[in-house]
Write a protein that holds these residues in place. Structure first.
Motif, PDB file in Angstrom:
ATOM      1  N   ILE A   6      31.048  15.408 -49.884  1.00 62.28           N
ATOM      2  CA  ILE A   6      30.555  15.616 -51.240  1.00 62.28           C
ATOM      3  C   ILE A   6      30.435  17.114 -51.489  1.00 62.28           C
ATOM      4  O   ILE A   6      29.863  17.839 -50.661  1.00 62.28           O
ATOM      5  CB  ILE A   6      29.178  14.955 -51.444  1.00 62.28           C
ATOM      6  CG1 ILE A   6      29.235  13.454 -51.151  1.00 62.28           C
ATOM      7  CG2 ILE A   6      28.641  15.214 -52.853  1.00 62.28           C
ATOM      8  CD1 ILE A   6      27.873  12.828 -50.968  1.00 62.28           C
ATOM      9  N   THR A   7      30.946  17.581 -52.609  1.00 61.33           N
ATOM     10  CA  THR A   7      30.773  18.981 -52.975  1.00 61.33           C
ATOM     11  C   THR A   7      30.035  19.078 -54.304  1.00 61.33           C
ATOM     12  O   THR A   7      30.107  18.171 -55.140  1.00 61.33           O
ATOM     13  CB  THR A   7      32.123  19.710 -53.074  1.00 61.33           C
ATOM     14  OG1 THR A   7      32.974  19.033 -54.010  1.00 61.33           O
ATOM     15  CG2 THR A   7      32.807  19.757 -51.720  1.00 61.33           C
ATOM     16  N   ILE A   8      29.350  20.190 -54.486  1.00 57.34           N
ATOM     17  CA  ILE A   8      28.597  20.440 -55.712  1.00 57.34           C
ATOM     18  C   ILE A   8      29.076  21.757 -56.306  1.00 57.34           C
ATOM     19  O   ILE A   8      29.122  22.780 -55.621  1.00 57.34           O
ATOM     20  CB  ILE A   8      27.080  20.476 -55.451  1.00 57.34           C
ATOM     21  CG1 ILE A   8      26.627  19.150 -54.818  1.00 57.34           C
ATOM     22  CG2 ILE A   8      26.313  20.745 -56.747  1.00 57.34           C
ATOM     23  CD1 ILE A   8      25.147  19.087 -54.504  1.00 57.34           C
ATOM     24  N   GLU A   9      29.434  21.720 -57.580  1.00 59.18           N
ATOM     25  CA  GLU A   9      30.010  22.875 -58.257  1.00 59.18           C
ATOM     26  C   GLU A   9      29.229  23.212 -59.524  1.00 59.18           C
ATOM     27  O   GLU A   9      28.467  22.394 -60.039  1.00 59.18           O
ATOM     28  CB  GLU A   9      31.479  22.586 -58.627  1.00 59.18           C
ATOM     29  CG  GLU A   9      32.398  22.330 -57.448  1.00 59.18           C
ATOM     30  CD  GLU A   9      32.803  23.596 -56.731  1.00 59.18           C
ATOM     31  OE1 GLU A   9      32.432  24.705 -57.194  1.00 59.18           O
ATOM     32  OE2 GLU A   9      33.504  23.497 -55.713  1.00 59.18           O
ATOM     33  N   GLY A  10      29.454  24.415 -60.019  1.00 58.38           N
ATOM     34  CA  GLY A  10      28.827  24.840 -61.264  1.00 58.38           C
ATOM     35  C   GLY A  10      28.640  26.339 -61.302  1.00 58.38           C
ATOM     36  O   GLY A  10      28.821  27.034 -60.295  1.00 58.38           O
ATOM     37  N   LEU A  11      28.282  26.839 -62.457  1.00 53.87           N
ATOM     38  CA  LEU A  11      27.971  28.254 -62.600  1.00 53.87           C
ATOM     39  C   LEU A  11      26.715  28.597 -61.801  1.00 53.87           C
ATOM     40  O   LEU A  11      25.873  27.732 -61.539  1.00 53.87           O
ATOM     41  CB  LEU A  11      27.741  28.599 -64.072  1.00 53.87           C
ATOM     42  CG  LEU A  11      28.926  28.443 -65.025  1.00 53.87           C
ATOM     43  CD1 LEU A  11      28.466  28.709 -66.466  1.00 53.87           C
ATOM     44  CD2 LEU A  11      30.068  29.378 -64.651  1.00 53.87           C
ATOM     45  N   ASP A  12      26.591  29.860 -61.429  1.00 53.12           N
ATOM     46  CA  ASP A  12      25.337  30.319 -60.832  1.00 53.12           C
ATOM     47  C   ASP A  12      24.210  30.082 -61.838  1.00 53.12           C
ATOM     48  O   ASP A  12      24.344  30.375 -63.020  1.00 53.12           O
ATOM     49  CB  ASP A  12      25.427  31.807 -60.488  1.00 53.12           C
ATOM     50  CG  ASP A  12      26.398  32.077 -59.353  1.00 53.12           C
ATOM     51  OD1 ASP A  12      26.353  31.343 -58.351  1.00 53.12           O
ATOM     52  OD2 ASP A  12      27.210  33.011 -59.485  1.00 53.12           O
ATOM     53  N   GLY A  13      23.113  29.506 -61.342  1.00 52.55           N
ATOM     54  CA  GLY A  13      22.002  29.174 -62.218  1.00 52.55           C
ATOM     55  C   GLY A  13      22.000  27.731 -62.668  1.00 52.55           C
ATOM     56  O   GLY A  13      21.078  27.299 -63.375  1.00 52.55           O
ATOM     57  N   SER A  14      22.996  26.949 -62.248  1.00 51.17           N
ATOM     58  CA  SER A  14      23.091  25.560 -62.697  1.00 51.17           C
ATOM     59  C   SER A  14      22.212  24.604 -61.895  1.00 51.17           C
ATOM     60  O   SER A  14      22.046  23.447 -62.288  1.00 51.17           O
ATOM     61  CB  SER A  14      24.544  25.086 -62.647  1.00 51.17           C
ATOM     62  OG  SER A  14      25.057  25.140 -61.331  1.00 51.17           O
ATOM     63  N   GLY A  15      21.665  25.037 -60.771  1.00 52.30           N
ATOM     64  CA  GLY A  15      20.781  24.182 -59.986  1.00 52.30           C
ATOM     65  C   GLY A  15      21.451  23.501 -58.813  1.00 52.30           C
ATOM     66  O   GLY A  15      20.958  22.475 -58.324  1.00 52.30           O
ATOM     67  N   LYS A  16      22.540  24.065 -58.323  1.00 55.34           N
ATOM     68  CA  LYS A  16      23.266  23.436 -57.228  1.00 55.34           C
ATOM     69  C   LYS A  16      22.409  23.290 -55.969  1.00 55.34           C
ATOM     70  O   LYS A  16      22.412  22.237 -55.333  1.00 55.34           O
ATOM     71  CB  LYS A  16      24.521  24.252 -56.894  1.00 55.34           C
ATOM     72  CG  LYS A  16      25.576  24.249 -57.976  1.00 55.34           C
ATOM     73  CD  LYS A  16      26.819  25.013 -57.566  1.00 55.34           C
ATOM     74  CE  LYS A  16      26.617  26.506 -57.524  1.00 55.34           C
ATOM     75  NZ  LYS A  16      25.961  27.052 -56.359  1.00 55.34           N
ATOM     76  N   THR A  17      21.711  24.345 -55.607  1.00 53.45           N
ATOM     77  CA  THR A  17      20.900  24.296 -54.383  1.00 53.45           C
ATOM     78  C   THR A  17      19.818  23.235 -54.485  1.00 53.45           C
ATOM     79  O   THR A  17      19.567  22.488 -53.527  1.00 53.45           O
ATOM     80  CB  THR A  17      20.269  25.671 -54.114  1.00 53.45           C
ATOM     81  OG1 THR A  17      21.312  26.647 -53.962  1.00 53.45           O
ATOM     82  CG2 THR A  17      19.430  25.646 -52.838  1.00 53.45           C
ATOM     83  N   THR A  18      19.175  23.135 -55.632  1.00 54.14           N
ATOM     84  CA  THR A  18      18.128  22.131 -55.828  1.00 54.14           C
ATOM     85  C   THR A  18      18.675  20.728 -55.620  1.00 54.14           C
ATOM     86  O   THR A  18      18.068  19.899 -54.926  1.00 54.14           O
ATOM     87  CB  THR A  18      17.530  22.252 -57.236  1.00 54.14           C
ATOM     88  OG1 THR A  18      16.915  23.537 -57.381  1.00 54.14           O
ATOM     89  CG2 THR A  18      16.499  21.163 -57.496  1.00 54.14           C
ATOM     90  N   PRO A 128      37.144  16.487 -51.121  1.00 52.58           N
ATOM     91  CA  PRO A 128      35.976  15.594 -51.071  1.00 52.58           C
ATOM     92  C   PRO A 128      36.227  14.290 -51.805  1.00 52.58           C
ATOM     93  O   PRO A 128      37.107  14.202 -52.670  1.00 52.58           O
ATOM     94  CB  PRO A 128      34.880  16.411 -51.761  1.00 52.58           C
ATOM     95  CG  PRO A 128      35.630  17.301 -52.701  1.00 52.58           C
ATOM     96  CD  PRO A 128      36.919  17.643 -52.007  1.00 52.58           C
ATOM     97  N   GLN A 129      35.449  13.300 -51.457  1.00 49.97           N
ATOM     98  CA  GLN A 129      35.497  12.043 -52.199  1.00 49.97           C
ATOM     99  C   GLN A 129      34.732  12.141 -53.513  1.00 49.97           C
ATOM    100  O   GLN A 129      34.990  11.385 -54.439  1.00 49.97           O
ATOM    101  CB  GLN A 129      34.924  10.918 -51.332  1.00 49.97           C
ATOM    102  CG  GLN A 129      35.847  10.533 -50.180  1.00 49.97           C
ATOM    103  CD  GLN A 129      35.068  10.102 -48.977  1.00 49.97           C
ATOM    104  OE1 GLN A 129      34.222  10.842 -48.472  1.00 49.97           O
ATOM    105  NE2 GLN A 129      35.310   8.893 -48.509  1.00 49.97           N
ATOM    106  N   LEU A 130      33.777  13.058 -53.572  1.00 52.65           N
ATOM    107  CA  LEU A 130      32.988  13.250 -54.792  1.00 52.65           C
ATOM    108  C   LEU A 130      32.724  14.731 -55.001  1.00 52.65           C
ATOM    109  O   LEU A 130      32.310  15.429 -54.075  1.00 52.65           O
ATOM    110  CB  LEU A 130      31.646  12.507 -54.694  1.00 52.65           C
ATOM    111  CG  LEU A 130      30.641  12.772 -55.829  1.00 52.65           C
ATOM    112  CD1 LEU A 130      31.185  12.291 -57.171  1.00 52.65           C
ATOM    113  CD2 LEU A 130      29.306  12.111 -55.522  1.00 52.65           C
ATOM    114  N   THR A 131      32.973  15.180 -56.222  1.00 52.56           N
ATOM    115  CA  THR A 131      32.594  16.536 -56.630  1.00 52.56           C
ATOM    116  C   THR A 131      31.659  16.423 -57.818  1.00 52.56           C
ATOM    117  O   THR A 131      32.033  15.871 -58.862  1.00 52.56           O
ATOM    118  CB  THR A 131      33.824  17.373 -57.000  1.00 52.56           C
ATOM    119  OG1 THR A 131      34.656  17.525 -55.846  1.00 52.56           O
ATOM    120  CG2 THR A 131      33.408  18.753 -57.503  1.00 52.56           C
ATOM    121  N   VAL A 132      30.450  16.924 -57.672  1.00 55.33           N
ATOM    122  CA  VAL A 132      29.455  16.924 -58.738  1.00 55.33           C
ATOM    123  C   VAL A 132      29.524  18.264 -59.470  1.00 55.33           C
ATOM    124  O   VAL A 132      29.395  19.318 -58.841  1.00 55.33           O
ATOM    125  CB  VAL A 132      28.034  16.711 -58.177  1.00 55.33           C
ATOM    126  CG1 VAL A 132      27.000  16.776 -59.310  1.00 55.33           C
ATOM    127  CG2 VAL A 132      27.944  15.392 -57.429  1.00 55.33           C
TER     128      VAL A 132
END
Length: 215
Positions: A6-18, A128-132
Motif C-alpha cells: 500500500i502506498t500513500i501519495e499527496g502534496l506535502d501537508g495533505s496528512g500522509k504521515t497521520t 502496489p495493490q493500493l495507492t491512496v
C-alpha cells in the motif's frame, strides 16, 4: 509474493504521515505484521539521498534529482520492500513511483513517461495493490505547511504553480487507473479518512494474495 503493498501519495501537508500511522496501528492491532516505510529515507542509503534532494543548499539539476530518487527507490525496493512482501507482511509506504511521476515528471516538467520508465526499471516493475491519494488544493497545502512553522525543504519551497502541476498529475493518474487508486478529500476529518482507507484495505485483505506488477 504473499504480502500486501500500500502506498500513500499527496502534496506535502495533505496528512500522509497521520494516515500511514493510523493504518499501521490498525493493522498491527488486527494481528498483521506491518512494515511502515517512506521514500526517500526508508533505508540508511535513503536517509543520505533524502538529505541531498530535500535539504541540499545549492541547485540540483532536475534530471539529477530524478535519478537520485530512482537510485534510492531501487535500493529501497530491493533491500526492504520486496523482502517484507516475500515474508507476507503488509508494507505501507509514504510516496513511491507516482510521486516521481507527479513531482519530477509534471512539477519539474521532465515528462511523465520518461520518469515512470526510469522508476519501473529501478524497481523491476513493482507496483502496489493500493495507492491512496490524499487530494488537497495547493493553496490549502501551503497554508498547512505555513501553520506548522517549519523550515521549508526544496520541494515545499517551490512556487504554487509547481504544486498545481503535481496535483493535476496525481488526479490524471488516479483517473487512468481507478482500480489501484483511492482518492480522498484531504480536508475531511482525519478519522473519516482513516475509516475510508480501512474499508478499502479490508476488501484487499479478503481478496488479494499477490502483489501487482507493471504491464
Amino acid at each position: 509474493m504473499s504480502g500486501l503493498y500500500i502506498t500513500i501519495e499527496g502534496l506535502d501537508g495533505s496528512g500522509k504521515t497521520t494516515q500511514l500511522d493510523a493504518l499501521a496501528r490498525w493493522l498491527t492491532d488486527a494481528g498483521h505484521t506491518v512494515a511502515a516505510t517512506r521514500e526517500p529515507g526508508g533505508t540508511e542509503v535513503g536517509v543520505l539521498v533524502r538529505d541531498i534532494v530535500l535539504h541540499h543548499r545549492g541547485d540540483i539539476a532536475p534530471r539529477a534529482e530524478a535519478l537520485l530518487y530512482a537510485a534510492d527507490r531501487a535500493h529501497h525496493i530491493a533491500t526492504k520492500v520486496r523482502p517484507a512482501l516475500e515474508r507476507g507482511e503488509v508494507v505501507i509506504q509514504d510516496r513511491y513511483i507516482d510521486s516521481s511521476v507527479a513531482f519530477q515528471g509534471a512539477g519539474r516538467v521532465l515528462g511523465a513517461d520518461e520518469v515512470r520508465r526510469l522508476s519501473e526499471w529501478a524497481t523491476g516493475g513493482l507496483y502496489p495493490q493500493l495507492t491512496v491519494l490524499l487530494d488537497l488544493d495547493p493553496s490549502v497545502a501551503r497554508q498547512r505547511i505555513d501553520a506548522a512553522q517549519k523550515v521549508f525543504d526544496r520541494i515545499e519551497a517551490e512556487a504554487i504553480d509547481f504544486s498545481v502541476r503535481v496535483r493535476a498529475a496525481y488526479l490524471e493518474m488516479a483517473d487512468a487507473e481507478p482500480e489501484r487508486w483511492l482518492v480522498l478529500d484531504a480536508t475531511l476529518p482525519a478519522d473519516e479518512l482513516a475509516a475510508a482507507i480501512r474499508e478499502r484495505v479490508t476488501d484487499l485483505l479478503r481478496t488479494s494474495g499477490t502483489v501487482g506488477t507493471a504491464g
